[in-house]
Design a protein around this motif. Structure first.
Motif, PDB file in Angstrom:
ATOM      1  N   LEU B  14       0.823  -1.214   0.000  1.00  0.00           N
ATOM      2  CA  LEU B  14       0.000   0.000   0.000  1.00  0.00           C
ATOM      3  C   LEU B  14       0.858   1.267   0.000  1.00  0.00           C
ATOM      4  O   LEU B  14       0.636   2.183  -0.806  1.00  0.00           O
ATOM      5  N   THR B  15       1.854   1.312   0.882  1.00  0.00           N
ATOM      6  CA  THR B  15       2.684   2.519   0.941  1.00  0.00           C
ATOM      7  C   THR B  15       3.523   2.664  -0.324  1.00  0.00           C
ATOM      8  O   THR B  15       3.707   3.767  -0.823  1.00  0.00           O
ATOM      9  N   SER B  18       1.237   3.950  -3.088  1.00  0.00           N
ATOM     10  CA  SER B  18       0.869   5.351  -2.906  1.00  0.00           C
ATOM     11  C   SER B  18       2.076   6.259  -3.132  1.00  0.00           C
ATOM     12  O   SER B  18       1.941   7.325  -3.726  1.00  0.00           O
ATOM     13  N   LEU B  21       2.477   6.513  -6.896  1.00  0.00           N
ATOM     14  CA  LEU B  21       1.408   7.339  -7.466  1.00  0.00           C
ATOM     15  C   LEU B  21       1.698   8.821  -7.239  1.00  0.00           C
ATOM     16  O   LEU B  21       1.578   9.647  -8.152  1.00  0.00           O
ATOM     17  N   LEU B  22       2.132   9.157  -6.014  1.00  0.00           N
ATOM     18  CA  LEU B  22       2.397  10.561  -5.691  1.00  0.00           C
ATOM     19  C   LEU B  22       3.573  11.098  -6.491  1.00  0.00           C
ATOM     20  O   LEU B  22       3.566  12.252  -6.908  1.00  0.00           O
ATOM     21  N   VAL B  25       2.165  11.979  -9.861  1.00  0.00           N
ATOM     22  CA  VAL B  25       1.357  13.206  -9.813  1.00  0.00           C
ATOM     23  C   VAL B  25       2.255  14.426  -9.648  1.00  0.00           C
ATOM     24  O   VAL B  25       2.061  15.454 -10.299  1.00  0.00           O
ATOM     25  N   LYS B  26       3.269  14.301  -8.802  1.00  0.00           N
ATOM     26  CA  LYS B  26       4.177  15.432  -8.576  1.00  0.00           C
ATOM     27  C   LYS B  26       4.891  15.808  -9.866  1.00  0.00           C
ATOM     28  O   LYS B  26       4.961  16.975 -10.226  1.00  0.00           O
ATOM     29  N   THR B  29       2.458  17.595 -12.223  1.00  0.00           N
ATOM     30  CA  THR B  29       1.971  18.933 -11.886  1.00  0.00           C
ATOM     31  C   THR B  29       3.107  19.937 -11.665  1.00  0.00           C
ATOM     32  O   THR B  29       2.854  21.127 -11.572  1.00  0.00           O
ATOM     33  N   GLN B  32       3.414  23.104 -13.981  1.00  0.00           N
ATOM     34  CA  GLN B  32       2.266  23.982 -13.759  1.00  0.00           C
ATOM     35  C   GLN B  32       2.403  24.722 -12.420  1.00  0.00           C
ATOM     36  O   GLN B  32       2.136  25.908 -12.326  1.00  0.00           O
ATOM     37  N   ILE B  33       2.881  24.013 -11.389  1.00  0.00           N
ATOM     38  CA  ILE B  33       3.052  24.640 -10.071  1.00  0.00           C
ATOM     39  C   ILE B  33       4.121  25.726 -10.149  1.00  0.00           C
ATOM     40  O   ILE B  33       3.956  26.823  -9.623  1.00  0.00           O
ATOM     41  N   GLN B  36       2.691  28.781 -11.572  1.00  0.00           N
ATOM     42  CA  GLN B  36       1.823  29.483 -10.622  1.00  0.00           C
ATOM     43  C   GLN B  36       2.646  30.231  -9.581  1.00  0.00           C
ATOM     44  O   GLN B  36       2.304  31.348  -9.214  1.00  0.00           O
ATOM     45  N   VAL B  37       3.735  29.606  -9.121  1.00  0.00           N
ATOM     46  CA  VAL B  37       4.594  30.261  -8.132  1.00  0.00           C
ATOM     47  C   VAL B  37       5.204  31.515  -8.742  1.00  0.00           C
ATOM     48  O   VAL B  37       5.277  32.570  -8.119  1.00  0.00           O
TER      49      VAL B  37
END
Lengths: 202, 193
Positions: B14-15, B18, B21-22, B25-26, B29, B32-33, B36-37
């Protein structure tokens, strides 16, 4: 089946609305509801986490050993919260700045963990999704209404999205600043709870 | 034994999933982040530092590379003809990294102004470093050769009362800026001409 799904969904909107009936999730509710917009943003973020954590917890409920279930739930919840955090930074940065520390704190929001433990861990995927969505929308409604009341009284404006007020009480109105300060959150919540109890009283 | 094993396996899988997956996602994104900054943190800081800029420092930004360090530089020409650059350096405060945008006159090596950009300091306490300009205002007019430590450390910066850790974080960022500037200045001057 469809009927029970509707029931699971709607119970979160009124009969078991998290903030006003279960009185859960008070930390973000008191801290971020300075404006209606913040309430909506926080509510939507929590709804996303609730929906997906409920779905995943219910999918994995037969695999997760009961002795480590809380740890597993927290891992699942924390993963979705971090995804929300990245998404908000990437697409709604201004809102992210306003909500700040309270986004990562969704991990320890008792509404989310409470639903995983009390409902999703014991039910199949579809009812769990309906429950998560209903509870999330109920939480959003509660936060945004509390935010709207505090903002209207405390600042004389109403902001729904994008930082510009859609409604302003005339110039003659002197804002009651106390309501947007921290103690005002308790008073506002107390008034809302009182109102809910009055309406719900038979 | 079987139960113990299943607990270990489930939690590990599980860990790991996850975490993976993170990471995805990081990575997805991140650009884009950063954008924005730049738009919501760096751009307002640069506008405040170079209030009378005659160019658009954000559009004209470039990367300077030397000694294995790469730094984003925002060049500007001020109304009185002064050439200046702004760049960001990081220090560690109470809640994590603090970004400090420093604007430097490249002819005199004097700081024009400094502003805090990204931070995760306690609202109302450490966050005053960003909101209350009297603290970062101290940097204005100082030479890049000054000692940017807080007075408690024998430097020249007055710390904010009640927010010592944040103040030290900002002063660390200023020292980091000093170091970066020393190493990269020849490269910056070369790229600006």
């Amino acid at each position: 089946m469809a009927q029970s799904l509707v029931k699971e969904f709607t119970k979160g909107l009124w009969a078991e609305i998290p903030l006003f009936r279960l009185v859960l999730g008070l930390c973000p509710a008191l801290a971020v509801t300075k404006t209606c917009e913040n309430g909506i943003g926080m509510g939507v973020a929590t709804t996303f986490v609730l929906l997906f954590s409920n779905i995943l917890v219910s999918m994995l409920r037969n695999i997760i050993p009961s002795k480590v279930r809380i740890a597993c739930y927290i891992v699942i919840i924390a993963t979705f919260v971090t995804i929300v955090e990245f998404m908000m930074q990437a697409y709604t940065y201004e809102l992210f700045l306003k909500l700040g520390i309270f986004i990562p704190l969704i991990v320890v929001n008792c509404v989310v963990l409470g639903r995983a433990e009390a409902f999703a861990g014991k039910n199949t995927v579809l009812p769990s999704a309906a429950d998560g969505l209903g509870m999330g929308i109920g939480f959003t409604l509660a936060l945004s209404s509390l935010g709207a009341v505090r903002e209207l009284i405390g600042a004389g404006t109403l902001t729904v999205w994008g930082g510009t007020p859609i409604f302003t009480i005339g110039h003659g109105y002197i804002p009651f600043h106390f309501m947007v300060e921290a103690p005002g959150a308790f008073v506002g919540l107390g008034m809302m709870l009182c109102l809910m109890n009055l309406i719900g009283k038979k | 034994m079987r139960e113990m094993l299943s607990m270990i396996v489930v939690l590990t899988v599980l860990t790991a999933v996850s975490g993976g997956l993170l990471a995805v996602v990081k990575a997805k994104t991140e650009p884009q982040i950063e954008e924005q900054v730049l738009k919501f943190q760096k751009a307002p800081a640069i506008k405040a530092i170079f209030a009378d800029a005659t160019n658009d420092p954000i559009k004209e930004r470039f990367n300077a590379k030397a000694e294995g360090i790469e730094l984003q530089i925002f060049p500007s020409t001020l109304a009185d003809g002064v050439k200046a650059v702004a760049f960001e350096a990081k220090g560690t405060g109470f809640g994590g990294p603090i970004g400090l945008m420093v604007g430097v006159n490249i002819d005199t090596d004097e700081i024009i102004a400094a502003r805090v950009t990204t931070h995760s300091e306690t609202p109302g306490i450490g966050s005053r470093a960003k909101e209350d300009l009297s603290f970062v205002g101290q940097f204005a007019g100082m030479s890049m050769a000054s000692n940017f430590g807080t007075k408690g450390q024998g430097g020249e910066i007055d710390a904010m009362s009640g927010a010592t850790v944040t103040s030290v974080g900002v002063s660390q960022a200023a020292v980091a800026a000093q170091d970066l500037y020393k190493k990269l200045k020849p490269e910056i001057v070369k790229q600006m001409n």
